[in-house]
Design an enzyme around this catalytic site. Sequence first.
Site, short mmCIF file in Angstrom:
data_model
loop_
_atom_site.label_atom_id
_atom_site.label_comp_id
_atom_site.label_asym_id
_atom_site.label_seq_id
_atom_site.Cartn_x
_atom_site.Cartn_y
_atom_site.Cartn_z
N ASN A 1 -16.72 -8.34 -9.24
CA ASN A 1 -16.57 -9.61 -8.52
C ASN A 1 -15.10 -9.96 -8.23
O ASN A 1 -14.80 -11.07 -7.84
CB ASN A 1 -17.24 -10.74 -9.30
N ARG A 2 -14.21 -9.02 -8.45
CA ARG A 2 -12.77 -9.17 -8.21
C ARG A 2 -12.09 -10.10 -9.21
O ARG A 2 -10.91 -10.40 -9.08
CB ARG A 2 -12.47 -9.64 -6.78
N MET A 3 -12.80 -10.59 -10.20
CA MET A 3 -12.21 -11.42 -11.24
C MET A 3 -11.78 -10.50 -12.39
O MET A 3 -12.30 -10.55 -13.50
CB MET A 3 -13.21 -12.50 -11.71
#
Length: 178
Positions: free
Chosen positions: A154-156
């Site tokens: 989720n790119r986190m």
Amino acid sequence: EEQSIYEPNAFVLSTINPDLTPSSRTVLLKGVSEEGFSFFTNFGSRKGKALEQNPRVSAVFGWYSMFRQVLIEGEVRKVSDEEADDYFHSRPHESQVAAWSSHQSQPIANRTELDRQFADALERFKDSEVPRPDYWGGYIIIPTRIEFWKGRSNRMHDRIAFERENQSSEWQVTRLQP
């Protein structure tokens, strides 16, 4: 699922050339100690000349198949002659000979000439121990910053940085936003 890393001890070493341009190349990690991270090379190579002028480096271990990366920043110093000798003599015979046969980073006319230089060196050392050349040895990266990155779909991403002023300072730990 098990992920494989082709060369887990390979890292990209970045230096600053004497003309202040950055330069990067892949080298192999050959030792880890409380002091730092060791690698070996020809001091007359492009990286060796850059390190002579400016000991500041960054190193990136990219284990992308596992969504991992480790970034190291710091300064290098040469390892002792004894440590360089020990590592040099632990290498395969042909790798030792290669240190004598290649003038690393220098131009050469063609592959045939390079192969001839290697064959000549093999002949020279066929019946004797290969001494470590004076122009070949190791460096240790003494880190002032180490960042661990773990990718997430989720790119986190997770990023944790360890930083210190110098080798005798305490590490400060910080979580960074992705």
